[in-house]
Design an enzyme around this catalytic site. Structure first.
Site, PDB file in Angstrom:
ATOM      1  N   LYS A   1       0.873  -1.183   0.000  1.00 14.70           N
ATOM      2  CA  LYS A   1       0.000   0.000   0.000  1.00 14.70           C
ATOM      3  C   LYS A   1       0.901   1.221   0.000  1.00 14.70           C
ATOM      4  O   LYS A   1       2.029   1.167   0.498  1.00 14.70           O
ATOM      5  CB  LYS A   1      -0.887   0.010   1.249  1.00 14.70           C
ATOM      6  CG  LYS A   1      -2.131   0.844   1.105  1.00 14.70           C
ATOM      7  CD  LYS A   1      -3.238   0.090   0.392  1.00 14.70           C
ATOM      8  CE  LYS A   1      -4.441   0.959   0.125  1.00 14.70           C
ATOM      9  NZ  LYS A   1      -5.591   0.175  -0.360  1.00 14.70           N
TER      10      LYS A   1
ATOM     11  N   ASP B   1      -7.087   4.254  -4.588  1.00 19.04           N
ATOM     12  CA  ASP B   1      -7.722   4.091  -3.272  1.00 19.04           C
ATOM     13  C   ASP B   1      -8.371   5.449  -2.976  1.00 19.04           C
ATOM     14  O   ASP B   1      -8.637   6.217  -3.925  1.00 19.04           O
ATOM     15  CB  ASP B   1      -6.687   3.694  -2.190  1.00 19.04           C
ATOM     16  CG  ASP B   1      -7.339   3.252  -0.877  1.00 19.04           C
ATOM     17  OD1 ASP B   1      -7.881   2.140  -0.838  1.00 19.04           O
ATOM     18  OD2 ASP B   1      -7.328   4.022   0.101  1.00 19.04           O
TER      19      ASP B   1
HETATM   20  P1  NDP Z   1     -13.027   7.543  -2.674  1.00 21.81           P
HETATM   21  O1  NDP Z   1     -12.000   8.575  -2.444  1.00 21.81           O
HETATM   22  O2  NDP Z   1     -13.548   7.336  -4.043  1.00 21.81           O
HETATM   23  O3  NDP Z   1     -14.292   7.795  -1.712  1.00 21.81           O
HETATM   24  C1  NDP Z   1     -14.157   7.842  -0.325  1.00 21.81           C
HETATM   25  C2  NDP Z   1     -15.482   8.312   0.258  1.00 21.81           C
HETATM   26  O4  NDP Z   1     -15.408   8.222   1.672  1.00 21.81           O
HETATM   27  C3  NDP Z   1     -15.794   9.755  -0.075  1.00 21.81           C
HETATM   28  O5  NDP Z   1     -17.191   9.914  -0.141  1.00 21.81           O
HETATM   29  C4  NDP Z   1     -15.197  10.502   1.112  1.00 21.81           C
HETATM   30  O6  NDP Z   1     -15.823  11.750   1.376  1.00 21.81           O
HETATM   31  C5  NDP Z   1     -15.480   9.536   2.244  1.00 21.81           C
HETATM   32  N1  NDP Z   1     -14.452   9.651   3.283  1.00 21.81           N
HETATM   33  C6  NDP Z   1     -13.109   9.518   3.131  1.00 21.81           C
HETATM   34  N2  NDP Z   1     -12.468   9.716   4.287  1.00 21.81           N
HETATM   35  C7  NDP Z   1     -13.430   9.967   5.188  1.00 21.81           C
HETATM   36  C8  NDP Z   1     -13.424  10.260   6.564  1.00 21.81           C
HETATM   37  N3  NDP Z   1     -12.267  10.296   7.258  1.00 21.81           N
HETATM   38  N4  NDP Z   1     -14.627  10.462   7.176  1.00 21.81           N
HETATM   39  C9  NDP Z   1     -15.783  10.408   6.491  1.00 21.81           C
HETATM   40  N5  NDP Z   1     -15.862  10.143   5.170  1.00 21.81           N
HETATM   41  C10 NDP Z   1     -14.710   9.927   4.546  1.00 21.81           C
HETATM   42  O7  NDP Z   1     -12.422   6.175  -2.099  1.00 21.81           O
HETATM   43  P2  NDP Z   1     -12.868   4.691  -2.395  1.00 21.81           P
HETATM   44  O8  NDP Z   1     -14.333   4.626  -2.603  1.00 21.81           O
HETATM   45  O9  NDP Z   1     -11.961   4.150  -3.425  1.00 21.81           O
HETATM   46  O10 NDP Z   1     -12.458   3.963  -1.032  1.00 21.81           O
HETATM   47  C11 NDP Z   1     -13.367   3.861   0.073  1.00 21.81           C
HETATM   48  C12 NDP Z   1     -12.905   2.737   0.990  1.00 21.81           C
HETATM   49  O11 NDP Z   1     -12.871   1.498   0.249  1.00 21.81           O
HETATM   50  C13 NDP Z   1     -11.503   2.881   1.582  1.00 21.81           C
HETATM   51  O12 NDP Z   1     -11.475   2.282   2.865  1.00 21.81           O
HETATM   52  C14 NDP Z   1     -10.642   2.055   0.627  1.00 21.81           C
HETATM   53  O13 NDP Z   1      -9.434   1.613   1.236  1.00 21.81           O
HETATM   54  C15 NDP Z   1     -11.586   0.901   0.357  1.00 21.81           C
HETATM   55  N6  NDP Z   1     -11.312   0.137  -0.835  1.00 21.81           N
HETATM   56  C16 NDP Z   1     -11.267   0.724  -2.068  1.00 21.81           C
HETATM   57  C17 NDP Z   1     -11.033  -0.032  -3.195  1.00 21.81           C
HETATM   58  C18 NDP Z   1     -11.087   0.555  -4.559  1.00 21.81           C
HETATM   59  O14 NDP Z   1     -11.037  -0.232  -5.525  1.00 21.81           O
HETATM   60  N7  NDP Z   1     -11.192   1.854  -4.735  1.00 21.81           N
HETATM   61  C19 NDP Z   1     -10.741  -1.472  -3.100  1.00 21.81           C
HETATM   62  C20 NDP Z   1     -10.912  -2.023  -1.768  1.00 21.81           C
HETATM   63  C21 NDP Z   1     -11.141  -1.225  -0.686  1.00 21.81           C
HETATM   64  P3  NDP Z   1     -15.467  13.056   0.490  1.00 21.81           P
HETATM   65  O15 NDP Z   1     -16.189  12.865  -0.801  1.00 21.81           O
HETATM   66  O16 NDP Z   1     -15.990  14.174   1.317  1.00 21.81           O
HETATM   67  O17 NDP Z   1     -13.976  13.074   0.324  1.00 21.81           O
END
Ligand code: NDP
Length: 446
Positions: free
Chosen positions: A124, A164
């Site tokens: 990562k 991510d």
């Molecule tokens: P994105 O950046 O696309 O979306 C993240 C979302 O979560 C956004 O809506 C963001 O809000 C919100 N968010 C992020 N940090 C916080 C926080 N501290 N408190 C509240 N809301 C928060 O990321 P992903 O959708 O790609 O990833 C989401 C999760 O899934 C993570 O844990 C990631 O590790 C996991 N994941 C992702 C994969 C992938 O293929 N992308 C694969 C496997 C796991 P805002 O819009 O305001 O920034």
């Protein structure tokens, strides 16, 4: 091996890394009995070599913002374990990024990648750079400066980064472009690439869709139909939106979404029109969820709140970030009749919440099993790149379904308890561990 002793030792040697300690403790608690049945593991001190990353790169990333000011961020890559394949794992750009978070994610990734059955080790990386509010040119300059440091450490058969939080197709495109310039080779060194330069169909959708496929497999063990079930989702990014999209097509009702500002709630489920607007707003317009009621006044927005106590649901799919669902949230979900939790995010439930779900004997899938569809499809992108071929969306989607069903089967095989309850946490951890352990033992002390 005694989990408590290993954790105490890690805390002493690596203090101030709570997320890393949390992730390691969960896995070691699950595998302790199995590990202790193999005295060879202990002789080779397998546990220490599995918990501590192979290596970590840390570097300064300096870049120039639009006003001409020179800015500096930290960049990292944690190469955790490559016993079963090249290092593989996403890059996170978020102001909260630090080594504890990246070490926990790389550790988890190692077991998740093992579960997929594809040849991928765990890694990562990321930076405390936040893309929010930055211009396109600033993001490009940052991505280039980041890869200028990292490019020597990665490669199609060495270490393959992906997206991510804060890293989507745009950032991967900029990083891959600069990598290609430095390395002077066109290979599949990043996944999540654009379709015109080696990306795979269904990769953007894969984590969310895969989580829904995993959920369907879990529900089938209790003969439950997804249709008309109310599902609370957190997040409104890549994972959350494609989870919601698939759920709507399956006839479920999505009752919540959230971003870092707050939650938007639809107690009877978002209509297709409402969801399409949220998708556009968050995916393409750089908008915030607090804008949603301006367009749909019937939807209520709760600033600063997570969805779990705001609305009743049958199923919860936390898909934003780590530790976003705590013990009191779990209580509220259970009191409201929630009978399944399938994690899109990595480690979104605190240990207390996990205990409550398991004590209540509900269906509970940890992220390392339920969200493995993303990295699995990254593995399929690597396979297509090696063959210099592109598979159809149908083919990739079929393979994704098969992989998620396979992960589910392995969780059941390794996680079934005496009373018949499937403990998916134990199942995922033990199944993931055994393959990595076997490969590490065979390869000697490295
Ligand atoms: P994105 O950046 O696309 O979306 C993240 C979302 O979560 C956004 O809506 C963001 O809000 C919100 N968010 C992020 N940090 C916080 C926080 N501290 N408190 C509240 N809301 C928060 O990321 P992903 O959708 O790609 O990833 C989401 C999760 O899934 C993570 O844990 C990631 O590790 C996991 N994941 C992702 C994969 C992938 O293929 N992308 C694969 C496997 C796991 P805002 O819009 O305001 O920034």
């Amino acid at each position: 091996m005694k989990t408590s002793e290993v954790i105490a030792d890690l805390k002493r040697r690596f203090p101030n890394e709570p997320e890393y300690h949390q992730a390691v403790e969960e896995v070691l608690t699950s595998i302790e009995d199995v590990y202790n049945k193999h005295p060879r593991f202990e002789r080779y001190n397998l546990i220490e070599r599995l918990c501590i990353p192979d290596r970590i790169f840390a570097f300064r990333v300096s870049w120039v913002d639009d006003s001409g000011k020179v800015r500096s961020n930290m960049g990292y890559r944690v190469q955790h374990n490559n016993a079963i394949g090249p290092y593989k794992g996403g890059i996170r750009f978020h102001s909260s990024v630090n080594l504890s978070i990246l070490k926990f994610l790389a550790f988890e990734q190692t077991f998740k990648n093992s579960l997929t059955t594809l040849a991928m080790g765990g890694a990562k990386g990321g930076s405390d750079f936040s893309p929010r509010g930055k211009s396109d040119m600033e993001i490009m300059r940052f991505c280039q400066a980041f890869v200028a440091e990292l490019w020597r450490q990665i490669g199609a058969d060495t270490d393959v980064p992906a997206g991510d939080i804060g890293v989507g197709a745009r950032e991967v495109g900029y990083m891959y472009g600069f990598y290609k310039k430095m390395a002077r080779e066109f290979t599949g060194t990043f996944t999540g690439k654009g379709l015109s330069f080696g990306g795979s169909l269904i990769r953007p959708e894969a984590t969310g869709y895969g989580n829904c496929y995993f959920l369907l497999n879990m529900l089938a063990t209790r003969g439950i139909d997804i249709k008309d079930k109310k599902v609370a989702i957190s997040g409104a990014g890549n994972v959350a939106t494609y989870t919601a999209q698939k759920l709507l097509s399956l006839g479920a009702k999505v009752v919540s979404m959230s971003d870092s500002g707050g939650s938007v709630i639809a107690p009877d489920g978002f209509t297709r029109e409402q969801f399409d607007y949220i998708f556009e707003l968050k995916t393409y317009m750089g908008g915030r969820l607090h804008e949603v009621p301006e367009r749909f006044p019937e939807l209520k927005y709760y600033p600063g709140e997570r969805p779990w106590k705001l609305v009743k649901c049958d199923i919860a799919m936390p898909s934003a970030t780590q530790n976003e669902l705590d013990g009191s949230d779990a209580e509220a979900l259970l009191a409201g009749g929630c009978f399944a939790v399938s994690e899109g995010a990595n480690m979104p439930s605190t240990p207390e919440a996990v205990h409550r779900f398991i004590d209540a004997r509900i269906l509970y899938a940890p992220g390392k099993a339920a969200n493995a569809g993303g990295v699995a499809t990254s593995g399929l992108e690597m396979a297509q790149n090696s063959q210099k071929l592109s598979w159809s969306a149908q083919e990739v989607d079929n393979r994704l379904r098969e992989i998620m069903a396979g992960i589910h089967d392995r969780c059941v095989e390794f996680g079934r308890e005496d009373d018949g309850y499937v403990n998916y946490v134990n199942g995922a951890n033990i199944a993931g561990f055994m393959k990595v352990a076997d490969a590490m033992m065979a390869q000697g002390i490295l």
